[in-house]
Design a protein around this motif. Sequence first.
Motif, PDB file in Angstrom:
ATOM      1  N   VAL A 251       0.828  -1.201   0.000  1.00  0.00           N
ATOM      2  CA  VAL A 251       0.000   0.000   0.000  1.00  0.00           C
ATOM      3  C   VAL A 251       0.866   1.256   0.000  1.00  0.00           C
ATOM      4  O   VAL A 251       0.672   2.164  -0.803  1.00  0.00           O
ATOM      5  CB  VAL A 251      -0.954   0.000   1.206  1.00  0.00           C
ATOM      6  CG1 VAL A 251      -1.798   1.271   1.217  1.00  0.00           C
ATOM      7  CG2 VAL A 251      -1.859  -1.225   1.169  1.00  0.00           C
ATOM      8  N   VAL A 252       1.846   1.316   0.893  1.00  0.00           N
ATOM      9  CA  VAL A 252       2.660   2.525   1.030  1.00  0.00           C
ATOM     10  C   VAL A 252       3.597   2.692  -0.146  1.00  0.00           C
ATOM     11  O   VAL A 252       3.756   3.793  -0.690  1.00  0.00           O
ATOM     12  CB  VAL A 252       3.435   2.481   2.368  1.00  0.00           C
ATOM     13  CG1 VAL A 252       4.386   3.661   2.471  1.00  0.00           C
ATOM     14  CG2 VAL A 252       2.471   2.470   3.536  1.00  0.00           C
ATOM     15  N   GLY A 253       4.241   1.607  -0.563  1.00  0.00           N
ATOM     16  CA  GLY A 253       5.178   1.699  -1.674  1.00  0.00           C
ATOM     17  C   GLY A 253       6.335   2.638  -1.351  1.00  0.00           C
ATOM     18  O   GLY A 253       6.843   2.679  -0.221  1.00  0.00           O
ATOM     19  N   PRO A 254       6.742   3.460  -2.329  1.00  0.00           N
ATOM     20  CA  PRO A 254       7.859   4.388  -2.088  1.00  0.00           C
ATOM     21  C   PRO A 254       7.438   5.726  -1.493  1.00  0.00           C
ATOM     22  O   PRO A 254       8.249   6.647  -1.430  1.00  0.00           O
ATOM     23  CB  PRO A 254       8.438   4.575  -3.489  1.00  0.00           C
ATOM     24  CG  PRO A 254       7.259   4.455  -4.396  1.00  0.00           C
ATOM     25  CD  PRO A 254       6.328   3.454  -3.749  1.00  0.00           C
ATOM     26  N   THR A 255       6.181   5.845  -1.061  1.00  0.00           N
ATOM     27  CA  THR A 255       5.688   7.151  -0.592  1.00  0.00           C
ATOM     28  C   THR A 255       5.705   7.289   0.922  1.00  0.00           C
ATOM     29  O   THR A 255       5.161   8.258   1.446  1.00  0.00           O
ATOM     30  CB  THR A 255       4.252   7.368  -1.093  1.00  0.00           C
ATOM     31  OG1 THR A 255       3.379   6.423  -0.460  1.00  0.00           O
ATOM     32  CG2 THR A 255       4.176   7.193  -2.604  1.00  0.00           C
TER      33      THR A 255
END
Length: 612
Positions: free
Chosen positions: A439-443
Amino acid sequence: MRIALLTESGFPTAESAEGGWCDRLTRGLPEHEFEMYALGASRREARPEPLPDRISALLPSTPVAAVLHGRARRRALRAYRALIRSLVVPGAGTEFGPALYALADAGRGGGLPALLRSGAALRILESSWQAPGAIGAAGSGAAVEPQVRDVLVAADLLAWNLRALSAPWYGTEQDPGRDHWWSPGRLPGRAAAPAGLAAVDLCHAVGGGPAALPGLLAKHFYGIPLIITEHSLHLRERARGYRDAPYRRPVRALLLTFFRLLAREAYQQAGLITPGSSYDQRWQIHCGADPATVRVVYEGTAEAERPAAGAEPEVPTLVWNGPIDPYGGLETMLRALAELRESHPAALLRVHGSAPTGAEPYLRHCRELVGKLFPEEPEAVVFEATDPSGRAERPGAVHERGSVIVFSGTRGAAPRLIAEAMLSGRPVVATDVGAAREVVGPTGLLVPASDPRALATACAALLGDEERRARLGNAGRLRARELYAVEPSAGAFRGLYLELVSRWPQPEPARGGSSARRPFGRTAEAWVAAEAAVAPRRGPVRLADLHRTSPQRGQLGAELRRTDTAGPEQLRTEQLRTEPLRVEPLRVEPLRAEPVRTAVPVGAVAEEAGAG
């Protein structure tokens, strides 16, 4: 299409009917007709008023009052014995499905709830548990040897989880005003028609476990396709919850085996399975699902349409979100805050969550820990909404009061909760468990679970860099809007419904089913063939539909009306004296004894199925 939503809960209340996942789904697909089948509801329960426009009917699960006698009783007891054997004998799991359907077939007339709690059912459970080779008979001692109280508790729990087998939803011809709660548009005065699950085109189970049982029976009895949506795996949550359940080991083993075999049967029989994340997808495949049937559909949330949070608070503030229990990670967050305040002495923590039933001692432990870690500044930690009965705030209002959103649980927060935090425009720090990485990924920032120092370092890195917070917050909001918007989720189910139903253009009815049942009323081939030629009529022709399409079809409708009013002799005489009617540009061939067969590509049939 006529779609049955199968839920394990009761009817939606006036508050929960608006804004829930089912509400968002039905709002996004107004072209379909939805009916809600609630396992937790009964006819004595108050129906929400007014009924949501998207739901055409709400059906309770109150079983038919009856008693099994004679052959039906013996059949049900044999099926129950086979079902118990599949739960307690190693290697007998393949008998679970046939025994389940045999038990449901024996109890279709009612009387199954009383039978499952009768003395005969208790004796079957006790003897099967104590049979040679059974799991309950392996070893000795108070921990593994079943006792009388275990038999009573296990029989009651099994009867409760099998209550879907006794629901009055599997008849073929029923009076809607007698057994169901119907919307005003479906009044008892209308002509009798197939009722319940026998008349739907598709079953959509909102959750696994007992919620999927009615869909399994509808597929077994009537050949109706089934789709299962799980935003949190029922089997995984049951396995976690039974660790602390007040049952002895034999009961826990029996019930967990039941849920495992039920999940495997549901996954194998479902035409499509839609988990809420790739993390859950791997779980489902591990539990027996066919990888070709599993499609990830992220849970849409209404927060995607709301604006981002406003300006950050003047004081650097962390917002912790999650359940206040040993797996929620609140103690790790408190210890991380103690280390964080060495570099950011003004940092505050707002705890937003509630203590589940039985976790009150842990909440008291966390409050005592705050007094020990911050003896001079207890106001550094603010507990909000800790009352489980209190009405929860809107997620955006909670996130506005913080600079960074933190999820520190060891089980992993629900993907929707993380997405709602990202939609606020605030950066997210989460433990690298569950679906957080997906969900978060690279953010955002991910840290190991149960590591206060790593959590404090990540929070300090964001609190000390305003530009980085803004950049990660904006990137996270864009990512969450792309994955968790409501419209893409509804559009995905629109395509999945058509894909699934197109595989069953004319399902073979099982015993007790209606042989005349066809999805959409008319198959897609019938609509496509009507574009090429007029076949011999086997039923009433809808002339109004022909008039609405084009002027040429209006002339064709007039010709059909003329042949309807003409007698047999007159029609035969006119056919001998005149040529077949031809209308340009639509070519109409003479009526032939055999229906015209038109080769139609598979893709075209699927499109016409959607149009139908």
